[in-house]
Design a protein around this motif. Structure first.
Motif, PDB file in Angstrom:
ATOM      1  N   SER A   1       0.854  -1.191   0.000  1.00  0.00           N
ATOM      2  CA  SER A   1       0.000   0.000   0.000  1.00  0.00           C
ATOM      3  C   SER A   1       0.886   1.237   0.000  1.00  0.00           C
ATOM      4  N   ARG A   2       0.264   2.369  -0.249  1.00  0.00           N
ATOM      5  CA  ARG A   2       1.023   3.619  -0.266  1.00  0.00           C
ATOM      6  C   ARG A   2       0.169   4.722   0.322  1.00  0.00           C
ATOM      7  N   ASP A   3       0.835   5.655   0.966  1.00  0.00           N
ATOM      8  CA  ASP A   3       0.185   6.830   1.529  1.00  0.00           C
ATOM      9  C   ASP A   3       0.891   8.041   0.943  1.00  0.00           C
ATOM     10  N   SER A   4       0.286   8.618  -0.086  1.00  0.00           N
ATOM     11  CA  SER A   4       0.929   9.731  -0.772  1.00  0.00           C
ATOM     12  C   SER A   4       1.078  10.949   0.120  1.00  0.00           C
ATOM     13  N   ALA A   5       0.146  11.147   1.043  1.00  0.00           N
ATOM     14  CA  ALA A   5       0.225  12.292   1.949  1.00  0.00           C
ATOM     15  C   ALA A   5       1.456  12.191   2.855  1.00  0.00           C
ATOM     16  N   LYS A   6       1.832  10.959   3.180  1.00  0.00           N
ATOM     17  CA  LYS A   6       2.993  10.739   4.047  1.00  0.00           C
ATOM     18  C   LYS A   6       4.236  10.366   3.239  1.00  0.00           C
ATOM     19  N   ASN A   7       4.093  10.295   1.929  1.00  0.00           N
ATOM     20  CA  ASN A   7       5.220   9.930   1.060  1.00  0.00           C
ATOM     21  C   ASN A   7       5.847   8.611   1.480  1.00  0.00           C
ATOM     22  N   THR A   8       5.013   7.648   1.764  1.00  0.00           N
ATOM     23  CA  THR A   8       5.499   6.382   2.306  1.00  0.00           C
ATOM     24  C   THR A   8       4.834   5.197   1.628  1.00  0.00           C
ATOM     25  N   LEU A   9       5.637   4.198   1.355  1.00  0.00           N
ATOM     26  CA  LEU A   9       5.185   2.912   0.827  1.00  0.00           C
ATOM     27  C   LEU A   9       5.247   1.895   1.956  1.00  0.00           C
ATOM     28  N   TYR A  10       4.286   0.986   1.981  1.00  0.00           N
ATOM     29  CA  TYR A  10       4.239  -0.021   3.038  1.00  0.00           C
ATOM     30  C   TYR A  10       4.174  -1.425   2.454  1.00  0.00           C
ATOM     31  N   LEU A  11       4.619  -2.377   3.266  1.00  0.00           N
ATOM     32  CA  LEU A  11       4.403  -3.788   2.966  1.00  0.00           C
ATOM     33  C   LEU A  11       4.020  -4.469   4.273  1.00  0.00           C
ATOM     34  N   GLN A  12       2.756  -4.810   4.389  1.00  0.00           N
ATOM     35  CA  GLN A  12       2.278  -5.556   5.549  1.00  0.00           C
ATOM     36  C   GLN A  12       2.551  -7.030   5.291  1.00  0.00           C
ATOM     37  N   VAL A  13       3.310  -7.652   6.177  1.00  0.00           N
ATOM     38  CA  VAL A  13       3.672  -9.055   5.994  1.00  0.00           C
ATOM     39  C   VAL A  13       3.074  -9.858   7.138  1.00  0.00           C
ATOM     40  N   ASN A  14       2.237 -10.817   6.784  1.00  0.00           N
ATOM     41  CA  ASN A  14       1.537 -11.656   7.761  1.00  0.00           C
ATOM     42  C   ASN A  14       1.861 -13.126   7.527  1.00  0.00           C
ATOM     43  N   SER A  15       1.541 -13.939   8.519  1.00  0.00           N
ATOM     44  CA  SER A  15       1.737 -15.394   8.412  1.00  0.00           C
ATOM     45  C   SER A  15       3.136 -15.719   7.904  1.00  0.00           C
ATOM     46  N   LEU A  16       4.118 -15.106   8.530  1.00  0.00           N
ATOM     47  CA  LEU A  16       5.488 -15.222   8.041  1.00  0.00           C
ATOM     48  C   LEU A  16       6.020 -16.641   8.164  1.00  0.00           C
ATOM     49  N   LYS A  17       6.874 -16.988   7.209  1.00  0.00           N
ATOM     50  CA  LYS A  17       7.501 -18.301   7.146  1.00  0.00           C
ATOM     51  C   LYS A  17       9.021 -18.116   7.162  1.00  0.00           C
ATOM     52  N   PRO A  18       9.762 -19.111   7.590  1.00  0.00           N
ATOM     53  CA  PRO A  18      11.235 -18.987   7.573  1.00  0.00           C
ATOM     54  C   PRO A  18      11.778 -18.649   6.188  1.00  0.00           C
ATOM     55  N   GLU A  19      11.116 -19.121   5.142  1.00  0.00           N
ATOM     56  CA  GLU A  19      11.585 -18.839   3.789  1.00  0.00           C
ATOM     57  C   GLU A  19      11.346 -17.394   3.360  1.00  0.00           C
ATOM     58  N   ASP A  20      10.672 -16.612   4.168  1.00  0.00           N
ATOM     59  CA  ASP A  20      10.526 -15.178   3.900  1.00  0.00           C
ATOM     60  C   ASP A  20      11.747 -14.394   4.371  1.00  0.00           C
ATOM     61  N   THR A  21      12.665 -15.056   5.046  1.00  0.00           N
ATOM     62  CA  THR A  21      13.875 -14.400   5.524  1.00  0.00           C
ATOM     63  C   THR A  21      14.684 -13.854   4.353  1.00  0.00           C
ATOM     64  N   ALA A  22      14.952 -12.548   4.388  1.00  0.00           N
ATOM     65  CA  ALA A  22      15.673 -11.892   3.287  1.00  0.00           C
ATOM     66  C   ALA A  22      15.886 -10.432   3.642  1.00  0.00           C
ATOM     67  N   VAL A  23      16.687  -9.762   2.832  1.00  0.00           N
ATOM     68  CA  VAL A  23      16.742  -8.307   2.860  1.00  0.00           C
ATOM     69  C   VAL A  23      15.670  -7.807   1.905  1.00  0.00           C
ATOM     70  N   TYR A  24      14.830  -6.920   2.398  1.00  0.00           N
ATOM     71  CA  TYR A  24      13.731  -6.395   1.608  1.00  0.00           C
ATOM     72  C   TYR A  24      14.075  -4.983   1.121  1.00  0.00           C
TER      73      TYR A  24
END
Length: 120
Positions: A69-92
């Motif tokens: 998602s993005r909030d243009s008023a705050k000039n910010t991009l988001y990534l909500q990550v749920n139900s995380l798994k060990p294979e999601d381990t990384a540099v984002y």
């Protein structure tokens, strides 16, 4: 300039929200994307969103678990990550570019990355 934050160590099944702060000009006119890179692997597409937020795309491996998602008023991009798994381990990494694409070559600007580690 893009600056990611919000990474950390989380247990499997947990959640986090990654943020990407941008300069106003970069965010308002650009498509944005999230990519990740695990140790010993190449950079992998995670999610993308158009400049107006009307279209999103996700890698199959994260669909239904991650939300961009993005909030243009705050000039910010988001990534909500749920139900995380060990294979999601990384540099984002967040990126800004001309299209909400899976190809990293269409993105002109990149952040420095934030580490997300998921323990089992």
């Amino acid at each position: 300039q893009l600056v990611e934050s919000g990474g950390g160590l989380v247990q499997a099944g947990g959640s986090l929200r990654l943020s990407c702060a941008t300069s106003g000009r970069t965010l308002s006119s650009s498509a944005m994307g999230w990519f990740r890179q695990a140790p010993g692997k190449g950079r992998e597409f995670v999610a993308a969103i158009t400049w107006n937020g009307r279209y999103t795309d996700y890698a199959d491996s994260v669909k239904d678990r991650f939300t961009i998602s993005r909030d243009s008023a705050k000039n910010t991009l988001y990534l909500q990550v749920n139900s995380l798994k060990p294979e999601d381990t990384a540099v984002y990494y967040c990126a800004a570019g001309v299209a909400a694409a899976r190809n990293p070559q269409v993105y002109n600007y990149w952040g420095q990355g934030t580490q997300l580690t998921v323990s089992s």
